[in-house]
Scaffold this motif. Sequence first.
Motif, PDB file in Angstrom:
ATOM      1  N   LYS A   1       0.833  -1.201   0.000  1.00  0.00           N
ATOM      2  CA  LYS A   1       0.000   0.000   0.000  1.00  0.00           C
ATOM      3  C   LYS A   1       0.869   1.253   0.000  1.00  0.00           C
ATOM      4  O   LYS A   1       0.617   2.202  -0.746  1.00  0.00           O
ATOM      5  CB  LYS A   1      -0.903   0.005   1.242  1.00  0.00           C
ATOM      6  N   GLU A   2       1.883   1.208   0.829  1.00  0.00           N
ATOM      7  CA  GLU A   2       2.783   2.366   0.917  1.00  0.00           C
ATOM      8  C   GLU A   2       3.447   2.628  -0.415  1.00  0.00           C
ATOM      9  O   GLU A   2       3.573   3.775  -0.851  1.00  0.00           O
ATOM     10  CB  GLU A   2       3.856   2.110   1.985  1.00  0.00           C
ATOM     11  N   ILE A   3       3.881   1.534  -1.057  1.00  0.00           N
ATOM     12  CA  ILE A   3       4.537   1.681  -2.363  1.00  0.00           C
ATOM     13  C   ILE A   3       3.572   2.305  -3.360  1.00  0.00           C
ATOM     14  O   ILE A   3       3.911   3.223  -4.102  1.00  0.00           O
ATOM     15  CB  ILE A   3       5.042   0.315  -2.874  1.00  0.00           C
ATOM     16  N   GLN A   4       2.341   1.802  -3.332  1.00  0.00           N
ATOM     17  CA  GLN A   4       1.346   2.324  -4.258  1.00  0.00           C
ATOM     18  C   GLN A   4       1.120   3.813  -4.056  1.00  0.00           C
ATOM     19  O   GLN A   4       1.087   4.594  -5.008  1.00  0.00           O
ATOM     20  CB  GLN A   4       0.030   1.583  -4.080  1.00  0.00           C
ATOM     21  N   ASN A   5       1.003   4.203  -2.794  1.00  0.00           N
ATOM     22  CA  ASN A   5       0.824   5.622  -2.473  1.00  0.00           C
ATOM     23  C   ASN A   5       1.976   6.445  -3.014  1.00  0.00           C
ATOM     24  O   ASN A   5       1.782   7.477  -3.645  1.00  0.00           O
ATOM     25  CB  ASN A   5       0.758   5.823  -0.950  1.00  0.00           C
ATOM     26  N   GLU A   6       3.169   5.928  -2.776  1.00  0.00           N
ATOM     27  CA  GLU A   6       4.369   6.655  -3.181  1.00  0.00           C
ATOM     28  C   GLU A   6       4.425   6.787  -4.700  1.00  0.00           C
ATOM     29  O   GLU A   6       4.809   7.833  -5.225  1.00  0.00           O
ATOM     30  CB  GLU A   6       5.600   5.899  -2.646  1.00  0.00           C
ATOM     31  N   VAL A   7       4.005   5.738  -5.390  1.00  0.00           N
ATOM     32  CA  VAL A   7       3.989   5.786  -6.865  1.00  0.00           C
ATOM     33  C   VAL A   7       3.019   6.859  -7.335  1.00  0.00           C
ATOM     34  O   VAL A   7       3.327   7.625  -8.263  1.00  0.00           O
ATOM     35  CB  VAL A   7       3.615   4.406  -7.449  1.00  0.00           C
ATOM     36  N   GLU A   8       1.871   6.941  -6.680  1.00  0.00           N
ATOM     37  CA  GLU A   8       0.886   7.979  -7.039  1.00  0.00           C
ATOM     38  C   GLU A   8       1.495   9.368  -6.892  1.00  0.00           C
ATOM     39  O   GLU A   8       1.388  10.210  -7.781  1.00  0.00           O
ATOM     40  CB  GLU A   8      -0.350   7.895  -6.124  1.00  0.00           C
ATOM     41  N   VAL A   9       2.155   9.564  -5.739  1.00  0.00           N
ATOM     42  CA  VAL A   9       2.761  10.873  -5.480  1.00  0.00           C
ATOM     43  C   VAL A   9       3.813  11.180  -6.535  1.00  0.00           C
ATOM     44  O   VAL A   9       3.876  12.289  -7.071  1.00  0.00           O
ATOM     45  CB  VAL A   9       3.388  10.898  -4.067  1.00  0.00           C
ATOM     46  N   LEU A  10       4.597  10.167  -6.840  1.00  0.00           N
ATOM     47  CA  LEU A  10       5.663  10.333  -7.832  1.00  0.00           C
ATOM     48  C   LEU A  10       5.068  10.749  -9.179  1.00  0.00           C
ATOM     49  O   LEU A  10       5.550  11.663  -9.832  1.00  0.00           O
ATOM     50  CB  LEU A  10       6.428   9.029  -7.984  1.00  0.00           C
ATOM     51  N   LYS A  11       3.996  10.069  -9.558  1.00  0.00           N
ATOM     52  CA  LYS A  11       3.347  10.384 -10.834  1.00  0.00           C
ATOM     53  C   LYS A  11       2.878  11.827 -10.850  1.00  0.00           C
ATOM     54  O   LYS A  11       3.012  12.529 -11.852  1.00  0.00           O
ATOM     55  CB  LYS A  11       2.146   9.460 -11.042  1.00  0.00           C
ATOM     56  N   LYS A  12       2.313  12.249  -9.723  1.00  0.00           N
ATOM     57  CA  LYS A  12       1.795  13.613  -9.630  1.00  0.00           C
ATOM     58  C   LYS A  12       2.925  14.619  -9.852  1.00  0.00           C
ATOM     59  O   LYS A  12       2.800  15.557 -10.636  1.00  0.00           O
ATOM     60  CB  LYS A  12       1.168  13.816  -8.243  1.00  0.00           C
ATOM     61  N   TYR A  13       4.051  14.373  -9.167  1.00  0.00           N
ATOM     62  CA  TYR A  13       5.178  15.289  -9.299  1.00  0.00           C
ATOM     63  C   TYR A  13       5.764  15.266 -10.701  1.00  0.00           C
ATOM     64  O   TYR A  13       6.197  16.287 -11.219  1.00  0.00           O
ATOM     65  CB  TYR A  13       6.261  14.969  -8.273  1.00  0.00           C
ATOM     66  N   GLU A  14       5.772  14.070 -11.308  1.00  0.00           N
ATOM     67  CA  GLU A  14       6.311  13.969 -12.664  1.00  0.00           C
ATOM     68  C   GLU A  14       5.474  14.801 -13.630  1.00  0.00           C
ATOM     69  O   GLU A  14       5.991  15.480 -14.510  1.00  0.00           O
ATOM     70  CB  GLU A  14       6.359  12.512 -13.117  1.00  0.00           C
ATOM     71  N   LYS A  15       4.153  14.735 -13.437  1.00  0.00           N
ATOM     72  CA  LYS A  15       3.239  15.504 -14.280  1.00  0.00           C
ATOM     73  C   LYS A  15       3.506  17.002 -14.112  1.00  0.00           C
ATOM     74  O   LYS A  15       3.590  17.749 -15.086  1.00  0.00           O
ATOM     75  CB  LYS A  15       1.802  15.192 -13.860  1.00  0.00           C
ATOM     76  N   GLU A  16       3.641  17.386 -12.840  1.00  0.00           N
ATOM     77  CA  GLU A  16       3.892  18.784 -12.518  1.00  0.00           C
ATOM     78  C   GLU A  16       5.176  19.266 -13.182  1.00  0.00           C
ATOM     79  O   GLU A  16       5.221  20.325 -13.804  1.00  0.00           O
ATOM     80  CB  GLU A  16       4.025  18.889 -10.992  1.00  0.00           C
ATOM     81  N   TYR A  17       6.206  18.421 -13.085  1.00  0.00           N
ATOM     82  CA  TYR A  17       7.519  18.753 -13.633  1.00  0.00           C
ATOM     83  C   TYR A  17       7.438  18.930 -15.145  1.00  0.00           C
ATOM     84  O   TYR A  17       7.976  19.873 -15.708  1.00  0.00           O
ATOM     85  CB  TYR A  17       8.498  17.639 -13.274  1.00  0.00           C
TER      86      TYR A  17
END
Lengths: 163, 128
Positions: B7-23
């Motif tokens: 679950k933690e990994i999944q959450n972290e992946v979501e956050v990562l995706k969000k930041y990648e989009k922002e970037y």
Amino acid sequence: MEKSNDSGPKLVEIDLNKLTIPELSRQRQQLEQEIALLQDSIYTLKMAQSKFQESKKSIEKAQKYEAGQLLLVPLTGSMYVDGQIAETNSFIINVGTGYYLKKDAEGAKDYFQRRLTYVTSQIEKIQAIGSDRNRIKDAIVSVMQAKIQTQIAQQQASKGKGE
Amino acid sequence: MAEQLQKEIQNEVEVLKKYEKEYKLQQQQRQQLNGQLNENEVVKTELDFVKGNEEVYKMIGKVLIKQDLVEAKQNVLKRMDFIKGEIKRIDNASTVTEMKLDDCRTKLTKLQQEMQQAQLASISKNKK
């Protein structure tokens, strides 16, 4: 503008052997994307180049005509009206961001020549960066292949021991 | 334990995706601004080239309106200053995003390593 730094390739080469295979492959992917982007820019610049060239030529053509000469002006694709050339030595050129300059033929030709020289120099710059990136990519690929081969050899050796 | 990690990994992946989009968005904006700055620079050099017998126009809507040369130069410079400011703002924002991305990536690798260890541990337990 991106500058190709002289120390860049050397630094990368030192690093290459220390990187792991996934790291190398990520680097390669990044470089491939960069190279594709550079090629795109070269293509766009070449389009601009030919447009400027065409504009310059059409000024030269227009200069040959004399004021008062008759011509047919297209109103639509299939309908024309009689017209007369009023002036052949005055051109309004679009220099960007909504600004237009009214110049005589020589001034307008000078403008297009300036733009052409600029665009050509940009193409050369980008080509240089592109070949630089290609060289780095080739280096990465060869290191990667060497690493993969040693890994395979190691695996086979450890298998042999296990049996 | 493993489920929680997942679950933690999944959450972290979501956050990562969000930041990648922002970037990515920031990079796009930056590129667009750079293009605008270049265009304005070209216009500025051209305005500097303008000779006495030449006239300056600006397209407003669909009509060309005659401009004062000095005023036009000032306007272009003002525009360039504005764009430079915007570029600075975007650059600052994207360094922040880059830092966030790095944080996220290190966290994720750590979590993945924990996950692997947990899996290995459970396998060896099952064997026993």
